[in-house]
Write a protein that holds these residues in place. Structure first.
Motif, PDB file in Angstrom:
ATOM      1  N   GLY A 158      -0.389   3.532   4.741  1.00 13.09           N
ATOM      2  CA  GLY A 158      -1.503   2.599   4.625  1.00 13.09           C
ATOM      3  C   GLY A 158      -1.055   1.219   5.049  1.00 13.09           C
ATOM      4  N   VAL A 159      -2.000   0.395   5.460  1.00 17.03           N
ATOM      5  CA  VAL A 159      -1.648  -0.953   5.868  1.00 17.03           C
ATOM      6  C   VAL A 159      -1.121  -1.718   4.654  1.00 17.03           C
ATOM      7  CG1 VAL A 159      -3.939  -1.976   5.488  1.00 17.03           C
ATOM      8  CG2 VAL A 159      -2.437  -2.926   7.227  1.00 17.03           C
ATOM      9  N   ASP A 202      -7.474   2.391   4.828  1.00 23.14           N
ATOM     10  CA  ASP A 202      -7.160   1.033   4.376  1.00 23.14           C
ATOM     11  C   ASP A 202      -8.241   0.512   3.435  1.00 23.14           C
ATOM     12  OD1 ASP A 202      -4.957   1.058   6.128  1.00 23.14           O
ATOM     13  OD2 ASP A 202      -6.164   0.251   7.761  1.00 23.14           O
ATOM     14  N   ARG A 204     -14.365  -0.818   9.979  1.00 24.38           N
ATOM     15  CA  ARG A 204     -13.219   0.089   9.933  1.00 24.38           C
ATOM     16  C   ARG A 204     -13.471   1.250  10.885  1.00 24.38           C
ATOM     17  NH1 ARG A 204     -17.190  -0.229   5.718  1.00 24.38           N
ATOM     18  NH2 ARG A 204     -17.684   1.863   4.964  1.00 24.38           N
ATOM     19  N   HIS A 207      -7.363  -0.186  -0.577  1.00 22.61           N
ATOM     20  CA  HIS A 207      -7.378  -1.576  -1.026  1.00 22.61           C
ATOM     21  C   HIS A 207      -8.688  -1.965  -1.705  1.00 22.61           C
ATOM     22  CE1 HIS A 207      -3.540  -2.903   0.730  1.00 22.61           C
ATOM     23  NE2 HIS A 207      -3.811  -2.093   1.721  1.00 22.61           N
ATOM     24  N   ALA A 228       0.849  -1.185   0.000  1.00 22.32           N
ATOM     25  CA  ALA A 228       0.000   0.000   0.000  1.00 22.32           C
ATOM     26  C   ALA A 228       0.881   1.230   0.000  1.00 22.32           C
ATOM     27  CB  ALA A 228      -0.897   0.000   1.235  1.00 22.32           C
ATOM     28  N   ARG A 231      -1.086  -1.714  12.058  1.00 22.09           N
ATOM     29  CA  ARG A 231      -2.198  -2.623  11.745  1.00 22.09           C
ATOM     30  C   ARG A 231      -1.706  -3.863  10.990  1.00 22.09           C
ATOM     31  NH1 ARG A 231      -3.060   2.293  10.548  1.00 22.09           N
ATOM     32  NH2 ARG A 231      -3.342   2.149   8.302  1.00 22.09           N
ATOM     33  N   ILE A 279      -3.694  -7.018   3.972  1.00 32.22           N
ATOM     34  CA  ILE A 279      -5.009  -7.257   4.559  1.00 32.22           C
ATOM     35  C   ILE A 279      -5.094  -8.730   4.954  1.00 32.22           C
ATOM     36  CG2 ILE A 279      -7.495  -7.141   4.209  1.00 32.22           C
ATOM     37  CD1 ILE A 279      -6.107  -4.427   4.125  1.00 32.22           C
ATOM     38  N   LEU A 292      -8.889  -2.311  10.854  1.00 32.75           N
ATOM     39  CA  LEU A 292      -8.654  -1.461   9.690  1.00 32.75           C
ATOM     40  C   LEU A 292      -9.228  -0.072   9.911  1.00 32.75           C
ATOM     41  CD1 LEU A 292      -9.664  -4.073   6.961  1.00 32.75           C
ATOM     42  CD2 LEU A 292      -7.339  -3.452   7.657  1.00 32.75           C
TER      43      LEU A 292
END
Length: 319
Positions: A21-22, A94, A106, A98, A17, A60, A25, A90
């Motif tokens: 950002g994470v 995120d 979230r 994604h 990402a 995360r 996932i 999340l």
């Protein structure tokens, strides 16, 4: 064994990402009251005597923590009886980056750390989500051999576990079944205090938020349910909590250290903040607490080394 309430799905997201950002996932999905929750889960042994729920930090990165917890179980010789779960909290960024389905839970920014309500698809406290996960483990048909639940977190995850242990709702079904719950708080940047006492002198006018949640008990989240500070402290000191601190987590300029005035009132760096909080609890409760502090020699701010250390293994698996 088949874990019926866990629906495993393959995440369609990219493994990488943008910055902040994470990166990954988690592929699992738990269907909770507020929506679906992303989760990483290890191989399910045929006889599950212990469930280790590991909480990620601000990045995360649930899969990273899941792998560390699994390595710790392997090194401790406990893989044959331990199921590892890593729920992923999340945030809105995120989900957008994604292109994840709207059904996923979230939160706004890092609000999940403090027990705030999710922003979609329905409002649910991050702590209530943990309650749901823990409560489902009381299903004797799916977990007939379960004896222990361990909820562990490092860094930002350690902050979550300390606050969750403070506010967590009782689990009468687990208690009736003789299943114990232990909380492992590793190297957090700060703690929630029960009153306005702090170990470091400071100017209150320059730090008006020092006692607001999540540093104190003013303006607690809805999840707290109106409980008073004495009620919360009375419950907290009875809970099985271990503070796992790296002896080398002593950098006052560590990039991930909370350097806000609210955290600075608790000490200059993580190791001393942990000792200060534990000493504070002991002074306030001379009758004793069901808690302990364990140091990990030679380790700084490193979640994998903390959990896979001999001390970490002993704490996680009661060896």
């Amino acid at each position: 064994m088949r874990i019926g309430w866990l629906v495993l799905m393959i995440a369609c997201a990219s493994a990488q990402a943008e910055e902040h950002g994470v990166k990954e996932i988690s592929p699992g999905r738990l269907v909770l009251k507020g929506g679906e929750m992303a989760v990483g889960i290890g191989p399910a042994p045929s006889k599950i005597e212990r469930v280790l729920i590991v909480i990620h930090g601000r990045l995360r990165n649930a899969e990273t923590y899941r792998e560390s917890a699994e390595h710790a179980a392997e090194q401790a010789g406990q893989s044959a009886t331990t199921l590892v779960m890593a729920p992923q909290f999340l945030n809105e960024t995120d989900v957008a980056r994604h292109q994840l389905p709207d059904s996923l839970l979230r939160w706004h920014g890092d609000d999940w750390m403090a027990g705030a309500l999710s922003t979609g698809p329905n409002p649910e406290s991050s702590y209530a989500a943990l309650d749901e996960i823990v409560a489902r483990l009381s299903d004797h048909k799916q977990f007939p051999d379960l004896k222990k639940i361990v909820i562990a977190g490092h860094s930002g995850g350690g902050q979550v576990v300390q606050r969750y242990a403070l506010l967590a709702h009782d689990q009468p079904a687990l208690e009736a079944a003789g299943v114990s719950i232990r909380y492992v708080v590793a190297n957090p940047s700060s703690y929630a205090y029960f009153n306005e006492q702090r170990p470091v002198a400071f100017d209150r006018a320059q730090c008006p938020g020092f006692n607001r949640w999540k540093y104190g008990l003013t303006d607690m989240p809805v999840y707290a349910g109106g409980q008073t500070a004495p009620q919360l402290e009375s419950s907290y000191i009875k809970r099985d909590v271990t503070y796992l601190l790296g002896q080398q987590d002593i950098d006052p300029q560590h990039p991930a250290l909370d350097k806000g005035c609210e955290a600075q009132t608790q000490g200059a760096y993580r190791l001393i903040r942990g000792h200060n909080f534990f000493d504070y609890l002991l002074r306030r409760n001379p009758q004793g607490v069901n808690q302990r502090l364990v140091e990990v020699p030679g380790v700084g701010h490193d979640g994998d080394k903390m959990f896979t250390s001999l001390e970490g293994q002993k704490v996680l698996f009661q060896q």
